[in-house]
Design a protein around this motif. Sequence first.
Motif, PDB file in Angstrom:
ATOM      1  N   LEU A  74       0.812  -1.209   0.000  1.00 50.50           N
ATOM      2  CA  LEU A  74       0.000   0.000   0.000  1.00 50.50           C
ATOM      3  C   LEU A  74       0.849   1.263   0.000  1.00 50.50           C
ATOM      4  O   LEU A  74       0.552   2.226  -0.714  1.00 50.50           O
ATOM      5  CB  LEU A  74      -0.953  -0.009   1.198  1.00 50.50           C
ATOM      6  N   ARG A  75       1.929   1.288   0.760  1.00 51.67           N
ATOM      7  CA  ARG A  75       2.774   2.484   0.826  1.00 51.67           C
ATOM      8  C   ARG A  75       3.340   2.833  -0.551  1.00 51.67           C
ATOM      9  O   ARG A  75       3.357   4.000  -0.947  1.00 51.67           O
ATOM     10  CB  ARG A  75       3.902   2.262   1.825  1.00 51.67           C
ATOM     11  N   ARG A 129       2.287   6.217  -2.954  1.00 53.54           N
ATOM     12  CA  ARG A 129       3.408   7.158  -2.950  1.00 53.54           C
ATOM     13  C   ARG A 129       3.274   8.232  -4.035  1.00 53.54           C
ATOM     14  O   ARG A 129       3.567   9.405  -3.793  1.00 53.54           O
ATOM     15  CB  ARG A 129       4.722   6.404  -3.136  1.00 53.54           C
ATOM     16  N   VAL A 139      -7.122   3.536   0.412  1.00 55.82           N
ATOM     17  CA  VAL A 139      -7.179   2.815   1.688  1.00 55.82           C
ATOM     18  C   VAL A 139      -8.594   2.293   1.927  1.00 55.82           C
ATOM     19  O   VAL A 139      -8.779   1.156   2.378  1.00 55.82           O
ATOM     20  CB  VAL A 139      -6.713   3.729   2.849  1.00 55.82           C
ATOM     21  N   VAL A 161      -6.791  -1.348   7.551  1.00 57.38           N
ATOM     22  CA  VAL A 161      -5.656  -0.434   7.626  1.00 57.38           C
ATOM     23  C   VAL A 161      -6.130   0.905   8.174  1.00 57.38           C
ATOM     24  O   VAL A 161      -7.219   1.378   7.830  1.00 57.38           O
ATOM     25  CB  VAL A 161      -5.034  -0.255   6.220  1.00 57.38           C
ATOM     26  N   VAL A 189      -1.677   5.879   7.195  1.00 56.87           N
ATOM     27  CA  VAL A 189      -1.212   5.840   5.807  1.00 56.87           C
ATOM     28  C   VAL A 189      -1.055   7.253   5.263  1.00 56.87           C
ATOM     29  O   VAL A 189      -0.063   7.565   4.584  1.00 56.87           O
ATOM     30  CB  VAL A 189      -2.172   5.008   4.931  1.00 56.87           C
ATOM     31  N   THR A 206       2.094   8.828   6.709  1.00 53.43           N
ATOM     32  CA  THR A 206       3.282   8.302   6.028  1.00 53.43           C
ATOM     33  C   THR A 206       3.401   8.890   4.633  1.00 53.43           C
ATOM     34  O   THR A 206       4.498   9.246   4.189  1.00 53.43           O
ATOM     35  CB  THR A 206       3.197   6.759   5.954  1.00 53.43           C
ATOM     36  N   TRP A 207       2.284   9.000   3.934  1.00 55.10           N
ATOM     37  CA  TRP A 207       2.279   9.594   2.589  1.00 55.10           C
ATOM     38  C   TRP A 207       2.772  11.032   2.632  1.00 55.10           C
ATOM     39  O   TRP A 207       3.567  11.446   1.793  1.00 55.10           O
ATOM     40  CB  TRP A 207       0.869   9.503   2.017  1.00 55.10           C
TER      41      TRP A 207
END
Length: 162
Positions: A74-75, A79, A91, A115, A120, A123-124
């Motif tokens: 997913l990351r 991105r 997500v 998730v 997320v 982090t993005w």
Amino acid sequence: MDWSQYESVIDKQIREAAERGEFDDLPGTGKPLRNLGAADDELWWLRGYMQREGLSSDALLPTALQLRRAVERLREEVRDLYAEETVREAVAALNKRIVEHLRAPSGPHVPVAPVDADAVVATWRADRTARREAAAADRAADPAPEPAAGRSWWRRTFRRGR
């Protein structure tokens, strides 16, 4: 009667073709034969097909393992997205698949949970900020070339395409 002297019609045609050189320079000459050691592998044809076509074996995995891989990837998938809304949509789509699996599980029991969208997104954002800073540092280290001296601003600005 000595049968070792006997040559069938087919053996004769093969021998004559080899003497004429019709078997020289065939594709695969000198390469090992495939699947000789895997004679007892029942799915040799499926593995060969997937390798020839460049297909991933992820589709053959149980649903729980497919979902675990999707969570791991997913990351990387989010991105390059440009808006937080699209990250949250990605997500949400994955979480929908996970919830559907949890309602009616199939295959081996592999723990998989929805998730956290906020994690997320955080982090993005961090990845995006780091990439922007790296790009700014690259631009600062390698300045753009100066325009050619002696040319008017008109030619530099409007005559580039010609």
